[in-house]
Design a protein around this motif. Structure first.
Motif, PDB file in Angstrom:
ATOM      1  N   LYS A 146       7.733 -10.781  -2.752  1.00  0.00           N
ATOM      2  CA  LYS A 146       7.203  -9.938  -1.687  1.00  0.00           C
ATOM      3  C   LYS A 146       7.147  -8.596  -1.966  1.00  0.00           C
ATOM      4  CE  LYS A 146       7.524  -9.273   3.482  1.00  0.00           C
ATOM      5  NZ  LYS A 146       8.417  -9.484   4.453  1.00  0.00           N
ATOM      6  N   VAL A 147       6.140  -7.745  -1.803  1.00  0.00           N
ATOM      7  CA  VAL A 147       6.068  -6.307  -1.720  1.00  0.00           C
ATOM      8  C   VAL A 147       6.321  -5.650  -0.678  1.00  0.00           C
ATOM      9  CG1 VAL A 147       4.580  -4.461  -2.737  1.00  0.00           C
ATOM     10  CG2 VAL A 147       4.499  -6.866  -4.075  1.00  0.00           C
ATOM     11  N   GLU A 148       6.939  -4.581  -0.574  1.00  0.00           N
ATOM     12  CA  GLU A 148       6.875  -3.613   0.481  1.00  0.00           C
ATOM     13  C   GLU A 148       5.495  -2.835   0.814  1.00  0.00           C
ATOM     14  OE1 GLU A 148       9.406  -3.316   2.482  1.00  0.00           O
ATOM     15  OE2 GLU A 148      10.538  -4.723   1.261  1.00  0.00           O
ATOM     16  N   THR A 149       5.143  -3.131   2.053  1.00  0.00           N
ATOM     17  CA  THR A 149       3.802  -2.711   2.500  1.00  0.00           C
ATOM     18  C   THR A 149       3.734  -1.671   3.469  1.00  0.00           C
ATOM     19  OG1 THR A 149       3.672  -4.566   4.065  1.00  0.00           O
ATOM     20  CG2 THR A 149       2.857  -4.945   1.798  1.00  0.00           C
ATOM     21  N   ASP A 150       4.588  -0.747   3.484  1.00  0.00           N
ATOM     22  CA  ASP A 150       4.672   0.495   4.483  1.00  0.00           C
ATOM     23  C   ASP A 150       3.204   1.172   4.111  1.00  0.00           C
ATOM     24  OD1 ASP A 150       6.686  -0.391   5.533  1.00  0.00           O
ATOM     25  OD2 ASP A 150       8.239   1.164   4.611  1.00  0.00           O
ATOM     26  N   ILE A 151       2.692   1.646   5.205  1.00  0.00           N
ATOM     27  CA  ILE A 151       1.494   2.350   5.008  1.00  0.00           C
ATOM     28  C   ILE A 151       2.030   3.936   4.365  1.00  0.00           C
ATOM     29  CG2 ILE A 151      -0.464   3.702   5.959  1.00  0.00           C
ATOM     30  CD1 ILE A 151      -0.646   1.313   8.340  1.00  0.00           C
ATOM     31  N   GLU A 152       1.285   4.143   3.197  1.00  0.00           N
ATOM     32  CA  GLU A 152       1.667   5.488   2.714  1.00  0.00           C
ATOM     33  C   GLU A 152       0.636   6.588   3.104  1.00  0.00           C
ATOM     34  OE1 GLU A 152       1.645   4.791  -1.578  1.00  0.00           O
ATOM     35  OE2 GLU A 152       2.616   2.828  -1.398  1.00  0.00           O
ATOM     36  N   PRO A 153       1.186   7.609   3.830  1.00  0.00           N
ATOM     37  CA  PRO A 153       0.401   8.641   4.231  1.00  0.00           C
ATOM     38  C   PRO A 153       0.386   9.855   3.201  1.00  0.00           C
ATOM     39  CG  PRO A 153       2.345   8.961   5.395  1.00  0.00           C
ATOM     40  CD  PRO A 153       2.630   7.641   4.532  1.00  0.00           C
ATOM     41  N   VAL A 154      -0.737  10.460   2.933  1.00  0.00           N
ATOM     42  CA  VAL A 154      -0.736  11.806   2.146  1.00  0.00           C
ATOM     43  C   VAL A 154      -1.708  12.558   2.641  1.00  0.00           C
ATOM     44  CG1 VAL A 154      -1.532  12.473  -0.133  1.00  0.00           C
ATOM     45  CG2 VAL A 154      -0.507  10.314  -0.111  1.00  0.00           C
ATOM     46  N   LEU A 155      -1.265  13.786   3.258  1.00  0.00           N
ATOM     47  CA  LEU A 155      -2.054  14.919   3.652  1.00  0.00           C
ATOM     48  C   LEU A 155      -2.642  15.920   2.512  1.00  0.00           C
ATOM     49  CD1 LEU A 155      -3.217  16.250   6.358  1.00  0.00           C
ATOM     50  CD2 LEU A 155      -1.148  17.651   6.387  1.00  0.00           C
ATOM     51  N   LEU A 156      -4.019  15.918   2.427  1.00  0.00           N
ATOM     52  CA  LEU A 156      -4.388  16.534   1.137  1.00  0.00           C
ATOM     53  C   LEU A 156      -4.461  18.260   1.645  1.00  0.00           C
ATOM     54  CD1 LEU A 156      -6.946  14.183  -0.629  1.00  0.00           C
ATOM     55  CD2 LEU A 156      -4.503  14.583  -1.145  1.00  0.00           C
ATOM     56  N   HIS A 157      -4.686  19.067   0.704  1.00  0.00           N
ATOM     57  CA  HIS A 157      -5.181  20.535   1.029  1.00  0.00           C
ATOM     58  C   HIS A 157      -6.288  20.740   1.877  1.00  0.00           C
ATOM     59  CE1 HIS A 157      -8.274  21.214  -1.804  1.00  0.00           C
ATOM     60  NE2 HIS A 157      -7.671  20.265  -2.659  1.00  0.00           N
ATOM     61  N   ASN A 158      -7.287  19.799   1.803  1.00  0.00           N
ATOM     62  CA  ASN A 158      -8.384  19.963   2.575  1.00  0.00           C
ATOM     63  C   ASN A 158      -8.277  19.517   3.958  1.00  0.00           C
ATOM     64  OD1 ASN A 158      -8.438  17.529   1.973  1.00  0.00           O
ATOM     65  ND2 ASN A 158     -10.263  17.297   1.001  1.00  0.00           N
ATOM     66  N   GLN A 159      -6.906  19.440   4.486  1.00  0.00           N
ATOM     67  CA  GLN A 159      -6.641  18.794   5.655  1.00  0.00           C
ATOM     68  C   GLN A 159      -7.297  17.218   6.018  1.00  0.00           C
ATOM     69  OE1 GLN A 159      -4.204  21.285   5.749  1.00  0.00           O
ATOM     70  NE2 GLN A 159      -4.474  20.639   7.958  1.00  0.00           N
ATOM     71  N   VAL A 160      -7.228  16.494   5.085  1.00  0.00           N
ATOM     72  CA  VAL A 160      -7.749  15.118   5.233  1.00  0.00           C
ATOM     73  C   VAL A 160      -6.571  14.263   4.991  1.00  0.00           C
ATOM     74  CG1 VAL A 160      -9.156  13.156   4.405  1.00  0.00           C
ATOM     75  CG2 VAL A 160     -10.235  15.538   4.464  1.00  0.00           C
ATOM     76  N   LEU A 161      -6.377  13.258   6.030  1.00  0.00           N
ATOM     77  CA  LEU A 161      -5.080  12.436   5.826  1.00  0.00           C
ATOM     78  C   LEU A 161      -5.658  11.123   5.239  1.00  0.00           C
ATOM     79  CD1 LEU A 161      -2.369  11.851   6.687  1.00  0.00           C
ATOM     80  CD2 LEU A 161      -3.232  10.624   8.792  1.00  0.00           C
ATOM     81  N   VAL A 162      -4.919  10.732   4.262  1.00  0.00           N
ATOM     82  CA  VAL A 162      -5.322   9.520   3.335  1.00  0.00           C
ATOM     83  C   VAL A 162      -4.231   8.372   3.671  1.00  0.00           C
ATOM     84  CG1 VAL A 162      -5.744   8.388   1.230  1.00  0.00           C
ATOM     85  CG2 VAL A 162      -6.591  10.770   1.755  1.00  0.00           C
ATOM     86  N   LEU A 163      -4.656   7.405   4.375  1.00  0.00           N
ATOM     87  CA  LEU A 163      -3.754   6.290   4.701  1.00  0.00           C
ATOM     88  C   LEU A 163      -3.881   5.153   3.922  1.00  0.00           C
ATOM     89  CD1 LEU A 163      -3.772   6.340   8.605  1.00  0.00           C
ATOM     90  CD2 LEU A 163      -2.173   7.563   6.921  1.00  0.00           C
ATOM     91  N   LYS A 164      -2.859   4.793   2.727  1.00  0.00           N
ATOM     92  CA  LYS A 164      -2.889   3.877   1.874  1.00  0.00           C
ATOM     93  C   LYS A 164      -2.593   2.545   2.738  1.00  0.00           C
ATOM     94  CE  LYS A 164      -3.600   1.443  -1.908  1.00  0.00           C
ATOM     95  NZ  LYS A 164      -4.873   0.865  -2.455  1.00  0.00           N
ATOM     96  N   ILE A 165      -3.379   1.420   2.913  1.00  0.00           N
ATOM     97  CA  ILE A 165      -3.186   0.261   3.588  1.00  0.00           C
ATOM     98  C   ILE A 165      -3.274  -0.623   2.793  1.00  0.00           C
ATOM     99  CG2 ILE A 165      -3.500  -1.202   5.446  1.00  0.00           C
ATOM    100  CD1 ILE A 165      -5.174   1.161   6.859  1.00  0.00           C
TER     101      ILE A 165
END
Length: 399
Positions: free
Chosen positions: A200-219
């Protein structure tokens, strides 16, 4: 050499008994009243009494069975031949259906649907040989029992060459739904090794806020709490005046259909999300509920060739309702619902019973989802730069 008369009579008696047994089994299916299986599912085929017994097909099967049993170079037991015939019957239906032995079924039901998993070792890149090698494989582990060892070079995963891939891409090939299988090609071997993803792999969503104010959510996979987690993260970052949200679904094998539907519903205020169509279980439609919570947020979805199943359902719903701009590669094209049919012997059938259809009525299976804008990760580009380019494309997009 011809069989002697006594032997011939003995074999003919075996085949007559086999033929009679198959006819009796078929007759029981056709004419017996429907009865619940010990596992809880009902054999609905029992009600189709108008079907014809396929006598010619049964005769042909018995004939082929006899030829194989008597003439194959190595002696095979009746049980081995029947097991092989059953596996061929089920696996020949599509690329997902399969017969599970009692042990395989026991292992499968231990897993929680929607969990993400990998194999029981890591692959590290050797900069000297420029090849990927097995590391952290424990003695006595499942893969070790299959003959794999630390330091061994792996050339391919599921027929994909590894030589030019980066760490994230290789890891993406190793990841998949828990209990699913993958094939690896070791160096200096003409055959592949089939492994089960059981770690089993941990699967928490990874949030990254880029400098252009776009939020990337790795699901990584759609699980029971995915929709709530997406909602929580967007609300948490909303104070920074977000310009857009990009949902990164690369290498997402799917997970729970209900979780994908709930997640899509966050961004839709009406309309069809997905339809499942089944010959045995009827058709189902999943609709979006009225809501205006996130209707003004600009959305992007990033997919690749390994985005599959529930991830494709989510992507298709938002794309076809013109709610998100989809970037990347054509997705995998797995659009099926599978069901387990336990057998009295302890074995089971894992079989496709439904297909997914997008809001516009397109079948996902074998087709996948075509992005609005094709933009795969260039081999020479780093992940951070790629995400920046993707988010800029989303900001410029017009639906």
């Amino acid at each position: 050499l011809l069989l002697k008369g006594e032997q011939m009579t003995q074999h003919n008696n075996i085949y007559r008994a086999l033929y009679a047994g198959l006819l009796m089994c078929w007759g029981h299916i056709l004419y017996a009243a429907p009865s619940p299986h010990p596992s809880g599912w009902v054999d609905e085929t029992a009600s189709h009494s108008s079907a014809e017994v396929p006598i010619d097909s049964i005769q042909q099967f018995v004939q082929i069975y006899g030829i194989v049993r008597d003439n194959y170079v190595d002696k095979k037991s009746d049980d081995a031949l029947f097991q092989q015939a059953i596996k061929g019957l089920v696996s020949g239906l599509d690329r997902y259906s399969r017969y599970l032995s009692a042990e395989e079924y026991r292992q499968l039901i231990q897993y929680t649907e929607g969990d993400l998993a990998s194999v029981d070792f890591n692959l590290n890149y050797d900069s000297f040989t420029r090849l990927w090698q097995i590391h952290d494989l424990k003695t006595g582990s499942d893969s070790n029992k299959l003959g794999l060892r630390n330091g061994q070079t792996i050339l391919k995963i599921d027929n994909q060459e590894l030589k030019s891939l980066n760490q994230d891409q290789v890891q993406g090939l190793l990841y998949g739904s828990i209990g699913s299988t993958l094939q690896i090609q070791p160096e200096n071997s003409n055959s592949t090794v089939i492994l089960v993803r059981n770690k089993k792999v941990e699967t928490d969503i990874e949030p990254v806020l880029l400098h252009n104010q776009v939020l990337v959510l790795k699901i990584r996979v759609f699980q029971q709490d995915t929709a709530n987690e997406i909602k929580r993260l967007i609300e948490e970052y909303s104070s920074t005046k977000l310009k857009a949200v990009v949902l990164d679904l690369r290498n997402n094998p799917g997970g729970l259909l209900s979780a994908a539907v709930e997640s899509a519903d966050l961004f839709l205020n009406q309309g069809l999300i997905v339809t499942t169509k089944s010959r045995s279980e009827g058709d189902q439609q999943f609709q979006a509920l009225p809501s205006n919570e996130f209707q003004n947020i600009k959305l992007g979805i990033l997919i690749n060739r390994r985005s599959a199943s529930a991830a494709e359902v989510f992507t298709a719903a938002l794309k076809e309702h013109k709610r998100a701009w989809v970037i990347g590669e054509n997705s995998y094209g797995k659009g099926v619902v599978q069901k387990l049919f336990p057998l009295p012997s302890g074995a089971a059938l894992q079989m496709t019973v439904s297909h997914y259809y997008t809001p516009n009525g397109n079948m996902i299976e074998g087709q996948g989802i075509q992005p609005n804008q094709t933009y795969p990760l260039p081999p020479e580009m780093k992940e951070d730069s790629y995400l920046e380019h993707v988010t800029e494309l989303v900001l410029k997009s017009k639906l």
